[in-house]
Scaffold this motif. Structure first.
Motif, PDB file in Angstrom:
ATOM      1  N   ARG A   1       0.686  -1.318  -0.121  1.00  0.00           N
ATOM      2  CA  ARG A   1       0.095  -0.097   0.053  1.00  0.00           C
ATOM      3  C   ARG A   1       0.901   1.238  -0.136  1.00  0.00           C
ATOM      4  NH1 ARG A   1      -3.505  -3.929   3.018  1.00  0.00           N
ATOM      5  NH2 ARG A   1      -5.516  -3.601   2.414  1.00  0.00           N
ATOM      6  N   LEU A   2       2.338   1.074  -0.054  1.00  0.00           N
ATOM      7  CA  LEU A   2       3.221   2.360   0.101  1.00  0.00           C
ATOM      8  C   LEU A   2       3.602   2.378  -1.144  1.00  0.00           C
ATOM      9  CD1 LEU A   2       4.897   1.692   3.482  1.00  0.00           C
ATOM     10  CD2 LEU A   2       3.588   3.742   3.027  1.00  0.00           C
ATOM     11  N   SER A   3       3.894   3.541  -1.718  1.00  0.00           N
ATOM     12  CA  SER A   3       4.518   3.855  -3.010  1.00  0.00           C
ATOM     13  C   SER A   3       6.175   3.557  -2.823  1.00  0.00           C
ATOM     14  CB  SER A   3       4.572   5.347  -3.560  1.00  0.00           C
ATOM     15  OG  SER A   3       5.198   6.097  -2.324  1.00  0.00           O
ATOM     16  N   SER A   4       6.746   3.338  -3.704  1.00  0.00           N
ATOM     17  CA  SER A   4       8.301   2.961  -3.391  1.00  0.00           C
ATOM     18  C   SER A   4       8.884   4.110  -2.721  1.00  0.00           C
ATOM     19  CB  SER A   4       8.970   2.516  -4.614  1.00  0.00           C
ATOM     20  OG  SER A   4       8.923   3.672  -5.637  1.00  0.00           O
ATOM     21  N   PHE A   5       8.531   5.568  -3.180  1.00  0.00           N
ATOM     22  CA  PHE A   5       9.147   6.536  -2.242  1.00  0.00           C
ATOM     23  C   PHE A   5       8.930   6.519  -0.927  1.00  0.00           C
ATOM     24  CE2 PHE A   5       8.324  11.257  -1.141  1.00  0.00           C
ATOM     25  CZ  PHE A   5       9.681  11.487  -1.099  1.00  0.00           C
ATOM     26  N   MET A   6       7.514   6.017  -0.651  1.00  0.00           N
ATOM     27  CA  MET A   6       7.217   6.346   0.899  1.00  0.00           C
ATOM     28  C   MET A   6       7.960   4.918   1.527  1.00  0.00           C
ATOM     29  SD  MET A   6       4.665   8.440   1.651  1.00  0.00           S
ATOM     30  CE  MET A   6       4.304   9.783   0.593  1.00  0.00           C
ATOM     31  N   SER A   7       7.940   3.921   0.768  1.00  0.00           N
ATOM     32  CA  SER A   7       8.731   2.820   1.501  1.00  0.00           C
ATOM     33  C   SER A   7       9.882   2.711   2.061  1.00  0.00           C
ATOM     34  CB  SER A   7       8.533   1.615   0.414  1.00  0.00           C
ATOM     35  OG  SER A   7       7.426   0.968   0.308  1.00  0.00           O
ATOM     36  N   ASN A   8      10.606   3.537   0.986  1.00  0.00           N
ATOM     37  CA  ASN A   8      12.221   4.061   1.187  1.00  0.00           C
ATOM     38  C   ASN A   8      12.267   5.016   2.411  1.00  0.00           C
ATOM     39  OD1 ASN A   8      14.813   4.035   0.589  1.00  0.00           O
ATOM     40  ND2 ASN A   8      14.315   6.005  -0.750  1.00  0.00           N
ATOM     41  N   LYS A   9      11.269   5.856   2.422  1.00  0.00           N
ATOM     42  CA  LYS A   9      11.425   6.729   3.552  1.00  0.00           C
ATOM     43  C   LYS A   9      11.269   6.102   5.021  1.00  0.00           C
ATOM     44  CE  LYS A   9       8.441  10.573   3.182  1.00  0.00           C
ATOM     45  NZ  LYS A   9       8.046  11.942   2.894  1.00  0.00           N
ATOM     46  N   LEU A  10      10.228   5.300   4.865  1.00  0.00           N
ATOM     47  CA  LEU A  10      10.020   4.366   5.917  1.00  0.00           C
ATOM     48  C   LEU A  10      11.098   3.531   6.522  1.00  0.00           C
ATOM     49  CD1 LEU A  10       7.948   3.879   8.218  1.00  0.00           C
ATOM     50  CD2 LEU A  10       6.899   2.102   6.746  1.00  0.00           C
ATOM     51  N   TYR A  11      11.421   2.924   5.425  1.00  0.00           N
ATOM     52  CA  TYR A  11      12.956   1.997   5.639  1.00  0.00           C
ATOM     53  C   TYR A  11      13.864   2.910   6.336  1.00  0.00           C
ATOM     54  CZ  TYR A  11      16.430  -1.334   4.921  1.00  0.00           C
ATOM     55  OH  TYR A  11      17.412  -2.106   5.252  1.00  0.00           O
ATOM     56  N   GLN A  12      14.192   4.223   6.025  1.00  0.00           N
ATOM     57  CA  GLN A  12      15.225   4.793   6.412  1.00  0.00           C
ATOM     58  C   GLN A  12      15.271   5.031   7.862  1.00  0.00           C
ATOM     59  OE1 GLN A  12      16.719   8.214   4.355  1.00  0.00           O
ATOM     60  NE2 GLN A  12      15.461   7.499   2.272  1.00  0.00           N
ATOM     61  N   LEU A  13      14.083   4.810   8.547  1.00  0.00           N
ATOM     62  CA  LEU A  13      13.915   5.213   9.768  1.00  0.00           C
ATOM     63  C   LEU A  13      14.414   3.768  10.673  1.00  0.00           C
ATOM     64  CD1 LEU A  13      10.135   6.933  10.070  1.00  0.00           C
ATOM     65  CD2 LEU A  13      12.700   8.090  10.348  1.00  0.00           C
ATOM     66  N   HIS A  14      14.223   2.908  10.110  1.00  0.00           N
ATOM     67  CA  HIS A  14      14.931   1.543  10.847  1.00  0.00           C
ATOM     68  C   HIS A  14      14.000   1.535  12.490  1.00  0.00           C
ATOM     69  CE1 HIS A  14      17.846   0.379   8.122  1.00  0.00           C
ATOM     70  NE2 HIS A  14      18.181   1.615   8.306  1.00  0.00           N
ATOM     71  N   ASN A  15      12.578   1.661  12.345  1.00  0.00           N
ATOM     72  CA  ASN A  15      11.845   1.870  13.274  1.00  0.00           C
ATOM     73  C   ASN A  15      10.923   0.503  13.332  1.00  0.00           C
ATOM     74  OD1 ASN A  15       9.889   2.151  15.541  1.00  0.00           O
ATOM     75  ND2 ASN A  15      10.322   4.384  15.389  1.00  0.00           N
ATOM     76  N   THR A  16      11.224  -0.444  13.834  1.00  0.00           N
ATOM     77  CA  THR A  16      10.249  -1.713  13.612  1.00  0.00           C
ATOM     78  C   THR A  16       9.020  -1.457  14.645  1.00  0.00           C
ATOM     79  OG1 THR A  16      12.465  -2.497  14.777  1.00  0.00           O
ATOM     80  CG2 THR A  16      10.923  -4.010  14.056  1.00  0.00           C
ATOM     81  N   ASN A  17       9.171  -0.630  15.770  1.00  0.00           N
ATOM     82  CA  ASN A  17       7.853  -0.463  16.554  1.00  0.00           C
ATOM     83  C   ASN A  17       6.909   0.160  15.639  1.00  0.00           C
ATOM     84  OD1 ASN A  17       9.056  -1.095  18.929  1.00  0.00           O
ATOM     85  ND2 ASN A  17       9.444   0.844  19.501  1.00  0.00           N
ATOM     86  N   LEU A  18       7.372   0.918  14.789  1.00  0.00           N
ATOM     87  CA  LEU A  18       6.504   1.920  13.788  1.00  0.00           C
ATOM     88  C   LEU A  18       5.877   0.985  12.741  1.00  0.00           C
ATOM     89  CD1 LEU A  18       5.408   4.622  12.942  1.00  0.00           C
ATOM     90  CD2 LEU A  18       7.558   5.143  11.771  1.00  0.00           C
ATOM     91  N   VAL A  19       6.622   0.032  12.315  1.00  0.00           N
ATOM     92  CA  VAL A  19       6.223  -0.657  11.011  1.00  0.00           C
ATOM     93  C   VAL A  19       5.221  -1.639  11.643  1.00  0.00           C
ATOM     94  CG1 VAL A  19       7.122  -2.506   9.525  1.00  0.00           C
ATOM     95  CG2 VAL A  19       8.569  -0.502   9.830  1.00  0.00           C
ATOM     96  N   THR A  20       5.548  -2.315  12.815  1.00  0.00           N
ATOM     97  CA  THR A  20       4.621  -3.177  13.271  1.00  0.00           C
ATOM     98  C   THR A  20       3.246  -2.601  13.719  1.00  0.00           C
ATOM     99  OG1 THR A  20       6.354  -4.345  14.423  1.00  0.00           O
ATOM    100  CG2 THR A  20       4.393  -4.820  15.081  1.00  0.00           C
ATOM    101  N   PHE A  21       3.273  -1.323  14.269  1.00  0.00           N
ATOM    102  CA  PHE A  21       2.180  -0.384  14.536  1.00  0.00           C
ATOM    103  C   PHE A  21       1.360  -0.323  13.154  1.00  0.00           C
ATOM    104  CE2 PHE A  21       0.384   3.943  14.894  1.00  0.00           C
ATOM    105  CZ  PHE A  21      -0.609   3.646  15.545  1.00  0.00           C
ATOM    106  N   LEU A  22       1.931   0.213  12.256  1.00  0.00           N
ATOM    107  CA  LEU A  22       1.355   0.697  11.056  1.00  0.00           C
ATOM    108  C   LEU A  22       0.766  -0.637  10.175  1.00  0.00           C
ATOM    109  CD1 LEU A  22       3.685   3.369   9.528  1.00  0.00           C
ATOM    110  CD2 LEU A  22       1.430   3.643  10.761  1.00  0.00           C
ATOM    111  N   SER A  23       1.422  -1.789  10.257  1.00  0.00           N
ATOM    112  CA  SER A  23       1.157  -2.895   9.715  1.00  0.00           C
ATOM    113  C   SER A  23      -0.093  -3.383  10.253  1.00  0.00           C
ATOM    114  CB  SER A  23       1.963  -3.896   9.804  1.00  0.00           C
ATOM    115  OG  SER A  23       3.478  -3.457   9.146  1.00  0.00           O
ATOM    116  N   ASN A  24      -0.342  -3.354  11.550  1.00  0.00           N
ATOM    117  CA  ASN A  24      -1.475  -3.921  12.358  1.00  0.00           C
ATOM    118  C   ASN A  24      -2.785  -2.949  12.034  1.00  0.00           C
ATOM    119  OD1 ASN A  24       0.090  -5.830  13.562  1.00  0.00           O
ATOM    120  ND2 ASN A  24       0.306  -4.744  15.350  1.00  0.00           N
ATOM    121  N   VAL A  25      -2.465  -1.664  11.968  1.00  0.00           N
ATOM    122  CA  VAL A  25      -3.636  -0.726  11.724  1.00  0.00           C
ATOM    123  C   VAL A  25      -4.155  -0.949  10.360  1.00  0.00           C
ATOM    124  CG1 VAL A  25      -4.499   1.669  11.698  1.00  0.00           C
ATOM    125  CG2 VAL A  25      -2.802   1.220  13.215  1.00  0.00           C
TER     126      VAL A  25
END
Ligand code: OXD
Ligand code: MN
Length: 606
Positions: free
Chosen positions: A11-35
């Motif tokens: 559901r993320l554009s590659s631009f957005m994925s890349n941005k999120l990836y750069q944060l290296h925040n697993t808490n955030l990824v888990t939270f967003l995936s759950n929502v």
């Protein structure tokens, strides 16, 4: 972190994925995936807070009809459902065990219900994710928060009201979580569920007090954090008032009883919320917010010149629940402008004389209509609002809307007396900012009852201890702009300028005071001087006597009511009852000597 779960990645554009990836925040990824799995949006947009993001979010809000453009291209108007015009007390609850005065629901049951309503709520919609800091981004005391919503209006509001902080989420930092969906606007299924673990769910509502997570929903979470951490998270303005130098004071007033107007009288740091901490023995305060979501009813050029200017210049404004006029400008009641013949308001097409289904007149604008603007739009903004170490608080004002009892301004004997008899004893006429009847008197300690998330006893224990641990605790003042005599209000709107100046002079040891059973009140000579100096007005002895007569009997009744309330709360600190008892005894003593009332001149000569 390897790859994101497919639910999120897809559901993320590659631009957005890349941005999120750069944060290296697993808490955030888990939270967003759950929502994402819960709400099932079509796509996800991460709002970093750039100009492009702002343009995108604004365009979205217009495209999906959440906002309507106005003639001024930086202005828009937003309407909430007619039954969703204010904070929804009944539908807002803490998940967990019972707390007196607080709406709670058993955790499993409440959570299951709200998650059930949120399930699939974002189908065919985009999920927007905002990243913010409560408090200056570079402050060691900031609190990070993520808002997930399918409402562009919510994110647009937050981009104006909070500090964007996307890149601060780097690494596995933790953050508060707000999950909101407009849902189907089925008001019967409106729910705002607060999990004190750090997440708030809100659905089937758009009114900002229920949907903009970082405002009053975050307050429940930060209040709980504060009580557990020995600091204060309060429903207070922060302003700098001038005397010989600037004194910072906080002001706690229930919504709609003078807080915003008070904050315009000084150097503005905050109009609504304050985080207060003990830093090296001093109370220091921050504004968690960076904007104002204010009541617009009654804002007029004479009484509110600064706000008026903000609403009429070219800065960005979101108006909500005002009247949209055919010429693309807006009108609200109490502005001093003539009421238009017709327009569009929160009920749809509106015309003069319109009545609702029950035959009641429909006002042009809702009494809780609002404006959303940035702090930087205010000419009285104090640049220290961005100070990472906050400002030192020298005084705290607790103000209420009370027609019958409290004097306009009084100073407490000390911290504990002020906390208990002024803050914890607040009773105020009900505001239009919550659904229901206005003007009923309500118990509202520290103007926080709607937002309290722990038991009052625990909350007050923390308050009392907080002051005691300071090397110098702020002085405490009780204010009431609404006292009436036989012929109506005893004060005019501008008199509050004088009370503030009196506080500044008290802090500088320049103004005297008279001892009364309920605290210190101003002396006539000081007020006469200040009325003349601040307002260019003659202040008569009669006005003074009427305003500062202590209505002993009414005070006594008030404190008896308050004591009964605190007696009914299991964990009220014994000290609170002791201070109330002492207060009552003191009033009794004066009643024996003076009867039901005592005037300042009687007090001076006794
Ligand atoms: C607010 C409120 O919006 O208290 O500030 O209702
Ligand atoms: Mn408020």
């Amino acid at each position: 972190m390897e790859v994101f779960p497919e639910s999120l990645r897809g559901r993320l554009s590659s631009f957005m994925s890349n941005k999120l990836y750069q944060l290296h925040n697993t808490n955030l990824v888990t939270f967003l995936s759950n929502v994402v799995e819960l709400c099932e949006p079509d796509s996800v947009y991460l709002v970093e807070g750039t100009r492009e993001d702002l343009e995108y979010v604004k365009r979205k809000a217009l495209e999906n009809g959440e906002e309507i453009p106005l003639r001024n291209r930086n202005h828009t108007v937003h309407f909430d459902h007619p039954l969703d015009q204010a904070r929804a007390r009944e539908d807002t609850f803490i998940l967990g065990g019972k707390i007196p005065f607080v709406n709670t629901r058993p955790r499993e049951e409440g959570l299951k219900e709200v998650l059930g309503i949120l399930k699939g709520s974002m189908k065919n919609r985009e999920m927007l994710v905002g990243f913010y800091s409560l408090g200056p981004v570079n402050s060691r005391h900031r609190i990070l928060a993520v808002q997930v919503t399918d409402s562009a209006y919510v994110i647009h509001s937050e981009m104006m009201l909070y500090r964007s902080a996307f890149w601060e989420f780097s690494g596995n930092v933790d953050f508060l979580r707000f999950v909101h969906s407009r849902g189907t606007q089925d008001i019967k299924r409106r729910r705002i569920a607060i999990d004190l673990g750090g997440t708030v769910y809100s659905v089937n509502t758009t009114y900002a007090g229920n949907s903009v997570g970082l405002k009053k929903l975050a307050l429940r979470l930060t209040l709980n954090m504060a009580v557990n951490g020995g600091w204060l998270s309060e429903h207070m303005a922060i302003i700098g008032i001038d005397g010989e130098r600037t004194h910072y004071v906080t002001a706690s007033f229930p919504s709609g009883s003078g807080k915003t107007s008070t904050s315009m009288l000084g150097k503005l740091i905050s109009d609504d919320l304050a985080f207060i901490r003990n830093v090296d023995g001093k109370a220091r305060a921050w504004n968690p917010e960076a904007g104002v979501f204010g009541i617009i009813h009654g804002i007029n050029p004479k009484d509110d010149p600064i706000i008026w200017e903000v609403l009429h210049k070219d800065d960005e404004v979101i108006f909500s629940n005002v009247l949209l006029k055919p010429d693309g400008t807006v009108y609200w009641d109490g502005s001093g402008e003539p009421e238009p013949e017709k327009g569009v308001n929160f009920t749809g097409e509106w015309w003069k004389g319109k009545r609702d289904g029950e035959g009641k007149p429909v006002p042009a604008s809702h009494p809780n209509a609002r404006f959303t603007v940035r702090l930087t739009s205010f000419r009285n903004l104090d640049p220290r609002y961005e100070d990472p170490e906050g400002v030192e608080v020298e005084a705290m004002i607790f103000g209420v809307k009370d027609y019958n009892t409290l004097v306009p301004i009084a100073e407490a004997f000390d911290w504990a007396h002020g906390v208990v008899t002024m803050g914890a004893s607040m009773e105020s006429a009900r505001t239009s900012a919550v659904l229901g009847k206005s003007d009923e008197m309500e118990f509202n300690p520290m103007a926080l009852l709607d937002f309290i998330s722990v038991s009052l006893g625990k909350y007050l224990r923390n308050y009392l201890d907080f002051g005691r641990r300071l090397s110098k605790s702020p002085r405490i003042y009780g204010a009431n702009y609404f006292l009436k005599g036989e012929k109506g209000f005893l004060n005019s709107k501008e008199d509050k300028r004088v009370w503030l100046r009196w506080i500044a002079e008290r802090l500088e040891d320049k103004a005297g005071s008279i001892l009364t059973p309920i605290g210190y009140i101003p002396r006539y000579d000081d007020l006469r001087r200040l009325f003349s100096h601040v307002l260019g007005k003659d202040y008569s002895r009669e006005s003074y006597e009427a305003q500062f007569t202590i209505r002993l009997k009414a005070y006594k009744e008030k404190f008896k009511r308050i004591k009964d309330i605190y007696m009914s709360v299991d964990d009220t600190p014994a000290e609170v009852i002791e201070i109330l008892d002492k207060q009552l005894l003191e009033i009794d003593k004066y009643m024996r000597e003076f009867g039901d009332r005592v005037t300042p001149s009687q007090l001076e000569s006794s």
